[in-house]
Structures are given as structure tokens and as C-alpha cells.
Design a protein around this motif. Structure first.
Motif, short mmCIF file in Angstrom:
data_model
loop_
_atom_site.label_atom_id
_atom_site.label_comp_id
_atom_site.label_asym_id
_atom_site.label_seq_id
_atom_site.Cartn_x
_atom_site.Cartn_y
_atom_site.Cartn_z
N THR A 478 31.41 43.70 37.48
CA THR A 478 31.24 44.78 38.37
C THR A 478 32.44 45.02 39.41
O THR A 478 32.84 46.12 39.94
CB THR A 478 29.92 44.70 39.13
N ILE A 479 32.89 43.95 39.95
CA ILE A 479 34.05 43.87 40.70
C ILE A 479 35.38 44.71 40.35
O ILE A 479 36.02 45.53 40.95
CB ILE A 479 34.42 42.33 41.40
N ASN A 515 33.42 41.24 48.94
CA ASN A 515 32.75 40.76 47.47
C ASN A 515 33.51 39.97 46.71
O ASN A 515 33.19 38.99 46.15
CB ASN A 515 32.54 42.11 47.00
N ILE A 516 35.14 39.96 46.66
CA ILE A 516 35.92 39.18 45.86
C ILE A 516 35.79 37.80 46.64
O ILE A 516 35.75 36.74 45.96
CB ILE A 516 37.20 39.73 46.12
N VAL A 570 43.91 40.48 40.73
CA VAL A 570 43.41 40.01 39.65
C VAL A 570 42.65 38.79 39.99
O VAL A 570 43.13 37.86 40.24
CB VAL A 570 44.42 39.67 38.52
N ILE A 571 41.21 39.18 39.52
CA ILE A 571 40.28 37.98 39.97
C ILE A 571 40.24 37.12 38.66
O ILE A 571 40.54 37.33 37.75
CB ILE A 571 38.76 38.54 40.26
N PRO A 572 39.84 35.74 39.10
CA PRO A 572 39.90 34.72 38.10
C PRO A 572 38.70 34.62 37.11
O PRO A 572 37.92 33.74 37.19
CB PRO A 572 39.98 33.36 39.01
N LEU A 573 38.65 35.57 36.27
CA LEU A 573 37.86 35.65 35.11
C LEU A 573 38.50 34.69 34.11
O LEU A 573 39.67 34.54 33.95
CB LEU A 573 37.59 36.98 34.71
N PRO A 574 37.76 34.21 33.02
CA PRO A 574 38.34 33.28 32.08
C PRO A 574 39.21 34.40 31.16
O PRO A 574 40.25 33.73 30.64
CB PRO A 574 37.02 33.08 31.16
N SER A 575 38.95 35.48 31.06
CA SER A 575 40.06 36.40 30.30
C SER A 575 41.45 36.38 31.13
O SER A 575 42.58 36.69 30.30
CB SER A 575 39.46 37.90 30.00
#
Length: 812
Positions: A478-479, A515-516, A570-575
Motif C-alpha cells: 500500500t505504501i 507511514n513509512i 525504497v522501503i525494505p520489502l524482501p523484493s
């Protein structure tokens, strides 16, 4: 002194009656002079026949009340002192009621023979509806021998009664002041039902409080609203659905709103009117989606809903109850009774405070005149319907043939079998008509994927810190969606911002950064504290937009505000961390969950792209191309740009989804299913909005239009379903027009036979031969006029369109 009320005013005369031994009584002598006495023993007031006819005509055409009409007569008598003219208002109302009753008896032949007036005998019915023994001779068993199944089915709906039922809450009635003084002259002899039997029915019938299972319909949910100050909260009844004639002795009063017990009684009475031998009745009612009781032993009742009211129901009700899909309905809209209420609504305030019998007689006379005007104009109405049917058959047949030519013969046989089965099962199982709706299931959305992951986590015991991982990953998606939307907004503003726009962007960035931060803090539960600043990198996203903006006209102004850009973080998603980094952190289990969520996100984005591109095609076809002014064109293009923005956002989101799927090392089957989306794929054409339009046979849609939502990407279930529904609906339209033509041709014959039957009835009557001959001549003239009009219309229409007229809707 006797007061004589005439069209010229109110006069006072000295009247001397004949006193010879054999002289008639005073009232009879007044009748012989063309005067209607207000009383029969010692008449002191009399009304000329002319003034009574004039008042009734004014009441019918101008909706003039008795008080206003008599006030006009007083002013015609003396303009200076109208208040000094004798008041005969009450006498006018009483005499008018008697005059109406006598006129109805005279018009229906009861002045020529002494017979009992039965319920509904003083009310005319529709000349074009099939009435066995009057204008129709029903086929016998010998006539039906040798006919196939389709011909027998055609006879069933051809000789059927089409009725529309409705209620009118505006025709209210107050409680009578002195009910014991009321005298009824027309109890059940016209359109309003008899009072005694109707009240007995209401006392015995029990109706439980029911709630609408479809939508909140007023006819159901307000049926039990008691109004103590009203004797009648409205009226309801039946009319013929094809021609709009009220059915005799089928109009009822409501006591607590529009209840089913009231309407059931009206329908039962309507089915008794000249319906002997008919085996089918098509009924249209606003709430026919509720269970219908088979209240008649001989007639099969087919429920339907009018084309205007059906759109207030659930979507499933449209194909199940709309006349477009009912075999034998022709081109009925089922809403004709709404037009019949309009004149009654004008007269209803005048009848609101009348006595109960007087009100019913007033409504009876209004409905009688409505049916009479329908009768004398029936030839014009049927000629118009014939011309429309000829045109409709030509256009619908041509459109269906174009669609039919591209179909595989085996597919056509399967579709025809589906249609026959659905029509055969419609009465016992309305859901069988759902074949006319698109039945593809949508691809799983991101929310559905998240629910499945949460359910699987609940069924699989594990470490406590893995609880909520699916929700955390979904919030991350969502972010990133919000980041893309904000980047699109910044790009749209260009290089010249206003202070208001700058403030709005700053507020959105502040909310996004908050939110981040919260999401990253929550992620430490799953990723641990091993994340450093090196794991937060700027985003390099190639936005996919429909506007051709040059690079020097887009972007953000050069100033200090560009330092703070959370939409590019760039948020720390696994991807984003990469598979090796995830393995080092021990979070490889999150990779599979994120892969599932990205597929759901891609399905959502593609669905939104399809919907909005179809909307854009419709806007071009119906708004942009039809704009006749600069202002209309500007508004139309504003709608296009608004849709373009939404499409661009969803296209960018999908591109992000596919990019992340590649980073997560999705297998080849997934990447083949979710292909790369290019800008040229987002173009629209008429094939989206109207696949059956000209020059669209060889046009191809982009890959995502034919994407199989439950299988591989090589199938085309979307287009197959799209074609199937279009074929069935095009055939239904063609069949309804063919049925309309067949019905109109028979209705022309039935109308002529009705006029001949009435002429023969009048010529056989004894006594008052002059009036009987006059009435016979009227119906003979109506027959001649109708025959000439029908023959002329048939010749002109068929010569204009050069097509043979279909005799059977099931042929071809």
C-alpha cells in the motif's frame, strides 16, 4: 318558483306543470323538457342536460371541480353580485352522480333491456387484447394437431393476457364525516371493486410483515405503515400492459400502504375479465422478484418487472424479470401504468374529501373516459407499433446476423440449447436466466490473497514473531502504491507550482513519511535490527503515463523542497532487499508471501485498467464525438483526462508489480501470465465499448483483455464470455421484435373484430332503435377507419424496408 341551472347561468322561473288526469309526474315532465330535477317529489331545482354534460366534460378535460364550475356559473349570471346568486352546489354534486350513472347505463346498452348489472359491466375494456367470444376464437385441439413444439409454444403466449400492476399512493381518501348517510350508486359495477366482498377478503387474508430480500422497495417495506387519519392510503390495480387500458373491476383501495393482499385481490379480479380459455398471463409488478403464489388454477402466471423499476433491484433481477428476456413478451416496457396515474393524480385532490361512494364513482368515470379514448385511438397506436416493429426487425436481424456469422456452428448449437433450457426453467428457477449475464469469476485480489495468507498462518503453528507478517507486507504494498500516486501528482503539476499546490504536496509527503517510519519500525519484528542505512535506497521508477509530456515541462521546481522526497524512498520489502539479503536475514518465508500479494496487486491493477479503458471508450463514443459546442467539448475532454490519470496510475502500479515479481524470481508461468505492459497496450477503440460495431471483426485487443483469470494466459475466456452474452442478448432482441410484429398483426385483427362485435351487439338490441342504430354506426365507422389505416400502414412499411415479415419468433 323553480331554479333552472343552465350553461348560461342560474335562472329563476315560474313553472306550471300539466295537471291532466293522465299527465306524468312533475319530475318526468322536467325530464321530457331536457331538465334533471334535483329531487323527485316536489322539485324546486333542475339542471339542464347541457349543463350536466358541460360540467362532466370540463371535469374530464380541465379537471374542474364542482365548486369551481358552479362558481363560474354564478359569475356568468351576474358579474357584479355573484354572491347573491342562489347556492345550488350540493344539488349539482348529487345530480352529477346520478347523471354519470345514467350515462354509463345508456352507453353500455342497459337502457334497451332489463337485466342485472354485474360487476364491471359499466366499464369498457381494451379492444386489442384477446377476449375469447368477443374478438378471438381460440384454436381447438384439432387445430393444434400437426404443430411442432415451437408452434405450440407460440400459440400459448400469443393468446395470453399481459397485465401490469401498480399502486398509487397519491390518491388518498379521508375518513367520511357521516358514513351512515352515504349511498352507493356504482358499487363494483365499474373499475373499483365491490366494497362488501373486498372487505370480507381483507378480513380473512393474513399477511405477515415481510422485508425485501432484493433492495429496500417502498412497496414492500412501507406496506405496513398505518395512517389513522386516512381511510384509504392510495389505490392500486391492473391494466393491460400492451395498450394501457384499465381492467374493469380490478382497482382496489389501500388501507395500510401497498400490501400483497390488496394486489392479489386486484389480480384475481383482473383475470376474471373475458379470460375464459386463456392459459397464460404475463404480469408486470414492481416487486415481482418476491415469491409469487399461483393464485389462479387455470392460468399460468409469468412474473416480470418493468424496465424502469428493474434497475432499482439487484443486478441479477434484470435478466430474470426484464421483458427483454421473457419469451412472448414482445416489446413491452411494463411501465405504462405510470402514465395512467398522471390524470388521476390531478383529480385526486378533488376527491380526497368526498364521500366514499362519490370518490369511487368519480375515479370510475375518469378511468372510463381513459379507456374510451384509448379505444378510439387504438388504430393510430397499433400503426405506430407496426412501423416500429418493421424497423426493429430489420435492424436487430442485421445486427444478429453479423454476430452470428463469426460463430462456430457447434458453439451456436450449444448457445441455442442453453437458451431453450433457460426459457423452459424460468418459472420454476429464475436463476436459469443468468446465462444472459457474464459469469466469469474475477482473479483473486490483494485483499483476498492476504486473507488466504492469514488463514494459512492461523492453521500452521509457528513462532510468535511471524504472526502478522502478511498484514505487514500488504501495508508495504500500500505504501508503494501511495508513492507511485504521489509521483504521478508531482509529475502532473509541472515546473510552475502555486503555493496551494506546494502546501498540498508537502502535506502528502509528511503523511507518507510518517507511514513509512511506522511501517519500518513494525518491520523490525520480522527483519530484525540488522537493517542499516545502506538498505534504504532512492527509487528509480519509470512511470507509465498516457500524456505525452516533454521532459522539460515536467518535474518539480528547483528549490529546497526537493530534499524531502519520501515518494522516492525504497522501503525494505524482501523484493527490494534481494534474495541473497533475505537469506542472510533468515526471512525467506516472507518471499513466498510477498510473491502471492504482488500477484493479487497485479490482478487489481489490470482489472482497474480494463474498467477505465472501457469507460474511456464509452466517453469518446457518446460524449466527445457528440459534443456540439466548445463548452461541451471541454467538459468531455476533462472526463477523458480524468480517466487517463487513473489508467496511468494503475499501469504504473502494474509495472511495479511485474518488476517486483522478477526480483522475487517468479517462475516462467507467472511471468508469462503477467506480461510486460507497454504504452501502446493502453490505447482504446470501439471494439472495447461495442465489439459488434462495423470494421471491428479483425481488430485485436491487448493481451490483458483476453487474460484467463483462473488459468494460463493463452486462453481467452474473457472474450468467449463477452461473445456468448452478446450473442444471446442479440438473439433475444431479435426474437422480441419478431414477437412484437406477430402480436401487433394479430392485435390489428382483434381490434377490427372487436368493433364488429360491438356493432352487432347494438343492432340486435330492441327498443330505442334510433340510438342503437347510431351506436352501431359509430363502431362500424371505427372498424372501417381501423381497417384502412392498418392496410395502408402494412403496405407502406413493407415497401419501405423491403423485408419479409417474420411470422414466428422462433424461426431462423
Amino acid at each position: 318558483m323553480t331554479t333552472i341551472v343552465d350553461k348560461s347561468g342560474v335562472h329563476t322561473h315560474m313553472v306550471k306543470y300539466c295537471t291532466c288526469p293522465r299527465a306524468p309526474s312533475a319530475d318526468i315532465q322536467l325530464f321530457q323538457m331536457g331538465l334533471f330535477p334535483a329531487s323527485f317529489l316536489e322539485p324546486k331545482t333542475a339542471f339542464s342536460f347541457d349543463v350536466l354534460d358541460d360540467f362532466l366534460l370540463n371535469n374530464l378535460e380541465c379537471r374542474t371541480s364542482a365548486m369551481n364550475y358552479y362558481s363560474k356559473l354564478r359569475r356568468m349570471t351576474t358579474r357584479v353580485f355573484p354572491h347573491l346568486v342562489l347556492d345550488r352546489y350540493r344539488e349539482l354534486m348529487r345530480v352529477t352522480r346520478q347523471w354519470q350513472k345514467l350515462k354509463l347505463l345508456k352507453w353500455n346498452g342497459f337502457g334497451h333491456e332489463d337485466k342485472e348489472v354485474m360487476p364491471g359491466d359499466l366499464a369498457p375494456f381494451c379492444p386489442a387484447c384477446p377476449q375469447p367470444g368477443i374478438n378471438v376464437t381460440l384454436p381447438t385441439g384439432d387445430d393444434a394437431e400437426g404443430l411442432n413444439g415451437s408452434d405450440l409454444e407460440m400459440l400459448r403466449w400469443l393468446y395470453s393476457r399481459s397485465l401490469v400492476m401498480d399502486g398509487n399512493s397519491k390518491v388518498e381518501h379521508l375518513h367520511a364525516a357521516n358514513p351512515s348517510d352515504e349511498v352507493s350508486l356504482m358499487d363494483g359495477r365499474g373499475f373499483m371493486v365491490g366494497d362488501r366482498i373486498y372487505k370480507e377478503h381483507l378480513s380473512l387474508a393474513k399477511e405477515a410483515v415481510q422485508r425485501s430480500e432484493c433492495n429496500n422497495h417502498c412497496a414492500v417495506n412501507q406496506a405496513n405503515a398505518t395512517r389513522h387519519r386516512l381511510e384509504a392510503t392510495g389505490i392500486g390495480g391492473c391494466a393491460c400492459a400492451r395498450h394501457g387500458c384499465f381492467v374493469p373491476h380490478a382497482m382496489v383501495d389501500f388501507q395500510k400502504g401497498e400490501r400483497q393482499t390488496n394486489m392479489d385481490y386486484a389480480l384475481c379480479e383482473a383475470l376474471k375479465v373475458n379470460a375464459e380459455g386463456l392459459c397464460c398471463a404475463l404480469t408486470f409488478y414492481d416487486v415481482n422478484c418476491h415469491p409469487i403464489l399461483q393464485i389462479h388454477q387455470e392460468l399460468e402466471i409469468i412474473p416480470g418487472i418493468g424496465l424502469w423499476h428493474v434497475h432499482g433491484h439487484q443486478d441479477s433481477c434484470y435478466v430474470r424479470y426484464a421483458s427483454n428476456f421473457i419469451e412472448g413478451a414482445g416489446r413491452i416496457n411494463g411501465e405504462i401504468m405510470e402514465t395512467l396515474w398522471a390524470p388521476l393524480n390531478i383529480i385526486s385532490p378533488l376527491a380526497r374529501g368526498m364521500g366514499t361512494p362519490h370518490r369511487k364513482e368519480c375515479l370510475d368515470y375518469q378511468m372510463n373516459d381513459c379507456n374510451f379514448m384509448k379505444m378510439i385511438r387504438m388504430s393510430k397506436s397499433l400503426c405506430r407499433k407496426y412501423r416500429q416493429a418493421v424497423k426493429g426487425i430489420a435492424e436487430s436481424t442485421q445486427a444478429f446476423q453479423k454476430l452470428h456469422e463469426t460463430a462456430d456452428p457447434r458453439q451456436v448449437q450449444d448457445l441455442e440449447a442453453q437458451e431453450r433450457l433457460a426459457q423452459a426453467r424460468r418459472l420454476c428457477d429464475p436463476t436459469a436466466m443468468d446465462i444472459y449475464e457474464v459469469q466469469l469469476q474475477k482473479a483473486p485480489t490483494r485483499k483476498q490473497q492476504e486473507l488466504q495468507l492469514l488463514a494459512s498462518q492461523g492453521q500452521r503453528p509457528g513462532l510468535a514473531h511471524w504472526r502478522g507478517a502478511a498484514t505487514w507486507l500488504a501495508e508495504g504494498l500500500t505504501i508503494e502504491e501511495a508513492q507511485i500516486t504521489l509521483q504521478m501528482d508531482v509529475r502532473k503539476l509541472g515546473r510552475h507550482w502555486t503555493d496551494t499546490q506546494r502546501l498540498d504536496i508537502c502535506c502528502q509527503r509528511d503523511t507518507l513519511q510518517r507511514n513509512i517510519d511506522q511501517w519500518v519500525d513494525a518491520g523490525r519484528t520480522f527483519l530484525g535490527d540488522g537493517l542499516g542505512d545502506d538498505d534504504i535506497q532512492p527509487m528509480e521508477l519509470q512511470l507509465l503515463t498516457l500524456q505525452d509530456d516533454s521532459q522539460d515541462e515536467t518535474g518539480e521546481p528547483e528549490n529546497d523542497y526537493r530534499v524531502f522526497e519520501p515518494e522516492k524512498v525504497v522501503i525494505p520489502l524482501p523484493s527490494n532487499l534481494g534474495l541473497e539479503r533475505c537469506a542472510a536475514l533468515g526471512v525467506t518465508d516472507l518471499v513466498d508471501q510477498e510473491l502471492t500479494l504482488w500477484q493479487g496487486q497485479a490482478n487489481d491493477a489490470l482489472h482497474n485498467i480494463r474498467v477505465h479503458l472501457a469507460d474511456k471508450a464509452v466517453i469518446f463514443q457518446r460524449t466527445v464525438r457528440t459534443a456540439k459546442s466548445q463548452a461541451a467539448s471541454t467538459r468531455a475532454w476533462a472526463q477523458v483526462h480524468s480517466v487517463d490519470r487513473v489508467v496511468s496510475i494503475n499501469a504504473s502500479i502494474y509495472s511495479k508489480c511485474r518488476s517486483q515479481l522478477c526480483k522475487l524470481a517468479a517462475d516462467d508461468a507467472v511471468l508469462e501470465r503477467y506480461q510486460q505492459l507497454l504504452k501502446e497496450h493502453l490505447k482504446v477503440s470501439t471494439v472495447v465499448a461495442d465489439p459488434n460495431s462495423r470494421s471491428q471483426r479483425n481488430n485485436m485487443l491487448a493481451w490483458f483483455w483476453s487474460m484467463d483469470v483462473q488459468g494460463d494466459s493463452n486462453s481467452s475466456d474473457w472474450l468467449n464470455e463477452f461473445y456468448r452474452v452478446h450473442w444471446l442478448r442479440a438473439k433475444a432482441l431479435r426474437d422480441r421484435w419478431a414477437e412484437e410484429m406477430l402480436l401487433v398483426k394479430h392485435e390489428m385483427d382483434w381490434t377490427c373484430d372487436f368493433f364488429l362485435h360491438k356493432a352487432e351487439e347494438w343492432i340486435r338490441l330492441e327498443g330505442h332503435l334510433g340510438y342503437a342504430a347510431r351506436q352501431c354506426k359509430i363502431y362500424q365507422c371505427l372498424y372501417v377507419e381501423a381497417s384502412h389505416a392498418f392496410n395502408r400502414t402494412k403496405a407502406l412499411s413493407q415497401a419501405e424496408w423491403h423485408i419479409p415479415v417474420l411470422e414466428n419468433a422462433n424461426t431462423g
